[in-house]
Design a protein around this motif. Structure first.
Motif, PDB file in Angstrom:
ATOM      1  N   ALA A  40       0.809  -1.217   0.000  1.00 24.51           N
ATOM      2  CA  ALA A  40       0.000   0.000   0.000  1.00 24.51           C
ATOM      3  C   ALA A  40       0.844   1.271   0.000  1.00 24.51           C
ATOM      4  O   ALA A  40       0.310   2.375   0.060  1.00 24.51           O
ATOM      5  CB  ALA A  40      -0.933   0.004   1.203  1.00 24.51           C
ATOM      6  N   GLY A  41       2.170   1.107  -0.031  1.00 23.60           N
ATOM      7  CA  GLY A  41       3.045   2.270  -0.065  1.00 23.60           C
ATOM      8  C   GLY A  41       3.596   2.670   1.287  1.00 23.60           C
ATOM      9  O   GLY A  41       4.230   3.723   1.417  1.00 23.60           O
ATOM     10  N   VAL A  68       4.508  10.935   7.742  1.00 27.31           N
ATOM     11  CA  VAL A  68       5.519  10.084   7.100  1.00 27.31           C
ATOM     12  C   VAL A  68       6.506   9.584   8.153  1.00 27.31           C
ATOM     13  O   VAL A  68       6.882   8.408   8.175  1.00 27.31           O
ATOM     14  CB  VAL A  68       6.262  10.850   5.987  1.00 27.31           C
ATOM     15  CG1 VAL A  68       7.490  10.056   5.510  1.00 27.31           C
ATOM     16  CG2 VAL A  68       5.337  11.119   4.808  1.00 27.31           C
ATOM     17  N   ALA A  69       6.910  10.482   9.061  1.00 22.99           N
ATOM     18  CA  ALA A  69       7.837  10.103  10.132  1.00 22.99           C
ATOM     19  C   ALA A  69       7.234   9.067  11.060  1.00 22.99           C
ATOM     20  O   ALA A  69       7.952   8.275  11.667  1.00 22.99           O
ATOM     21  CB  ALA A  69       8.246  11.343  10.927  1.00 22.99           C
ATOM     22  N   GLN A  99      -2.198   6.049   1.851  1.00 21.57           N
ATOM     23  CA  GLN A  99      -3.630   5.905   2.096  1.00 21.57           C
ATOM     24  C   GLN A  99      -3.988   6.318   3.518  1.00 21.57           C
ATOM     25  O   GLN A  99      -5.012   6.977   3.744  1.00 21.57           O
ATOM     26  CB  GLN A  99      -4.065   4.454   1.833  1.00 21.57           C
ATOM     27  CG  GLN A  99      -4.085   4.066   0.363  1.00 21.57           C
ATOM     28  CD  GLN A  99      -2.714   3.674  -0.170  1.00 21.57           C
ATOM     29  OE1 GLN A  99      -1.705   3.767   0.543  1.00 21.57           O
ATOM     30  NE2 GLN A  99      -2.656   3.249  -1.414  1.00 21.57           N
ATOM     31  N   GLU A 100      -3.139   5.941   4.474  1.00 20.52           N
ATOM     32  CA  GLU A 100      -3.407   6.293   5.867  1.00 20.52           C
ATOM     33  C   GLU A 100      -3.271   7.795   6.099  1.00 20.52           C
ATOM     34  O   GLU A 100      -4.060   8.389   6.845  1.00 20.52           O
ATOM     35  CB  GLU A 100      -2.449   5.517   6.784  1.00 20.52           C
ATOM     36  CG  GLU A 100      -2.740   4.017   6.824  1.00 20.52           C
ATOM     37  CD  GLU A 100      -1.624   3.224   7.484  1.00 20.52           C
ATOM     38  OE1 GLU A 100      -1.927   2.160   8.049  1.00 20.52           O
ATOM     39  OE2 GLU A 100      -0.463   3.656   7.428  1.00 20.52           O
ATOM     40  N   ILE A 101      -2.292   8.414   5.450  1.00 19.73           N
ATOM     41  CA  ILE A 101      -2.127   9.863   5.571  1.00 19.73           C
ATOM     42  C   ILE A 101      -3.340  10.572   4.975  1.00 19.73           C
ATOM     43  O   ILE A 101      -3.863  11.533   5.542  1.00 19.73           O
ATOM     44  CB  ILE A 101      -0.837  10.321   4.884  1.00 19.73           C
ATOM     45  CG1 ILE A 101       0.389   9.764   5.621  1.00 19.73           C
ATOM     46  CG2 ILE A 101      -0.753  11.846   4.826  1.00 19.73           C
ATOM     47  CD1 ILE A 101       1.707  10.010   4.915  1.00 19.73           C
ATOM     48  N   ALA A 102      -3.784  10.087   3.820  1.00 20.17           N
ATOM     49  CA  ALA A 102      -4.937  10.698   3.161  1.00 20.17           C
ATOM     50  C   ALA A 102      -6.166  10.639   4.060  1.00 20.17           C
ATOM     51  O   ALA A 102      -6.904  11.627   4.198  1.00 20.17           O
ATOM     52  CB  ALA A 102      -5.213   9.993   1.830  1.00 20.17           C
ATOM     53  N   ALA A 103      -6.375   9.484   4.689  1.00 20.36           N
ATOM     54  CA  ALA A 103      -7.538   9.343   5.568  1.00 20.36           C
ATOM     55  C   ALA A 103      -7.414  10.235   6.799  1.00 20.36           C
ATOM     56  O   ALA A 103      -8.389  10.862   7.235  1.00 20.36           O
ATOM     57  CB  ALA A 103      -7.696   7.876   5.989  1.00 20.36           C
ATOM     58  N   HIS A 115      -7.836  13.871   5.600  1.00 19.70           N
ATOM     59  CA  HIS A 115      -9.001  14.095   4.741  1.00 19.70           C
ATOM     60  C   HIS A 115      -8.580  14.676   3.389  1.00 19.70           C
ATOM     61  O   HIS A 115      -9.125  15.679   2.914  1.00 19.70           O
ATOM     62  CB  HIS A 115     -10.007  15.030   5.425  1.00 19.70           C
ATOM     63  CG  HIS A 115     -10.429  14.561   6.790  1.00 19.70           C
ATOM     64  ND1 HIS A 115     -11.202  13.436   6.979  1.00 19.70           N
ATOM     65  CD2 HIS A 115     -10.143  15.050   8.029  1.00 19.70           C
ATOM     66  CE1 HIS A 115     -11.399  13.257   8.282  1.00 19.70           C
ATOM     67  NE2 HIS A 115     -10.760  14.219   8.933  1.00 19.70           N
ATOM     68  N   LEU A 116      -7.582  14.028   2.787  1.00 19.70           N
ATOM     69  CA  LEU A 116      -7.069  14.431   1.486  1.00 19.70           C
ATOM     70  C   LEU A 116      -7.193  13.267   0.509  1.00 19.70           C
ATOM     71  O   LEU A 116      -7.381  12.121   0.912  1.00 19.70           O
ATOM     72  CB  LEU A 116      -5.595  14.840   1.583  1.00 19.70           C
ATOM     73  CG  LEU A 116      -5.228  16.016   2.487  1.00 19.70           C
ATOM     74  CD1 LEU A 116      -3.718  16.130   2.582  1.00 19.70           C
ATOM     75  CD2 LEU A 116      -5.827  17.307   1.951  1.00 19.70           C
ATOM     76  N   GLY A 117      -7.050  13.555  -0.767  1.00 14.02           N
ATOM     77  CA  GLY A 117      -6.958  12.502  -1.752  1.00 14.02           C
ATOM     78  C   GLY A 117      -5.558  11.909  -1.761  1.00 14.02           C
ATOM     79  O   GLY A 117      -4.577  12.585  -1.428  1.00 14.02           O
ATOM     80  N   VAL A 118      -5.443  10.624  -2.145  1.00 13.65           N
ATOM     81  CA  VAL A 118      -4.134   9.971  -2.181  1.00 13.65           C
ATOM     82  C   VAL A 118      -3.210  10.679  -3.168  1.00 13.65           C
ATOM     83  O   VAL A 118      -2.011  10.842  -2.907  1.00 13.65           O
ATOM     84  CB  VAL A 118      -4.283   8.481  -2.552  1.00 13.65           C
ATOM     85  CG1 VAL A 118      -2.906   7.835  -2.739  1.00 13.65           C
ATOM     86  CG2 VAL A 118      -5.059   7.737  -1.478  1.00 13.65           C
TER      87      VAL A 118
END
Length: 215
Positions: free
Chosen positions: A120-121, A164-165, A171-175, A178-181
């Motif tokens: 998933a990156g 990221v750190a 995908q988890e950051i986007a969720a 509340h942003l798009g991937v």
């Protein structure tokens, strides 16, 4: 379905990893390799999503194989596996392009989840390895190691950098934000450019050293 290539010089280890991966309904083992040369050839032939790479193999070792695979296919996700949890193996593997690092003593569930996160990156690490990586970065910061100034970061870039750190996937950051991937990928590309980091692992270490990681 996540396509997995297993590279390890020990037949029993390969068999165990195959059985473990194939016990999960969303994972499929599409190939095996007993050394680094075979791993490089198999990666080109079967085009796996994730490669479970033993670092100590005869002939071409796992670190060199990782470097060749990621040079040929930058999107390849190599998850380094070793019985050695020391930094002498950790940093060369990361520099070669590995996306994560697990000791072979990790629980089966942790390994399966690591494969999913890699696909998933994400940047999966065994907890003991991640702890040492962060501790080393913190010590470097506390010793006033010089960290290049990335220039002005937007508030959103700082938010993304902190996550990221923390090891979160795109995908988890986007969720979380509340942003798009695609937007997250754009922010990370900008951060890599501004900091001069070659990959998101180095970006995470940079965030800690620069005091830009989350609490």
């Amino acid at each position: 379905m996540i396509r997995v290539l297993v590279a390890d010089d020990q037949h029993l280890v390969r068999a165990g990893l195959r059985m473990l991966c194939e016990s999960a309904p969303d994972l499929e083992v599409v190939g095996e390799a007993a050394d680094g040369h075979e791993a490089v050839a198999q990666a080109e032939r079967v085009l796996p999503d994730v490669i479970l790479m033993d670092l100590r193999m005869p002939g071409l070792d796992g670190t060199a194989a990782t470097e060749r695979i990621t040079a040929a296919r930058p999107a390849a996700r190599v998850l380094a596996l070793t019985t050695f949890g020391d930094d002498d193996h950790l940093y060369p593997a990361l520099a070669a392009g590995a996306c994560g690092f697990l000791v072979k003593s990790a629980p089966p569930g942790e390994l399966l989840e690591a494969v999913r996160r890699a696909a998933a990156g994400g940047t999966p690490f065994s907890q003991e390895v991640l702890g040492r990586l962060v501790d080393r970065a913190v010590r470097a910061r506390d010793e006033s190691a010089r960290v290049p100034d990335p220039g002005p970061l937007t508030p959103r870039e700082r938010d993304v950098l902190a996550l990221v750190a923390a090891g979160l996937s795109n995908q988890e950051i986007a969720a979380r934000l509340h942003l798009g991937v695609t937007t997250v990928k754009t922010h990370i590309a900008a951060l890599l450019s501004k900091t001069g980091c070659p990959n998101r692992i180095r970006l995470a270490v940079y965030a800690v050293r620069a005091g830009l990681a989350g609490d």
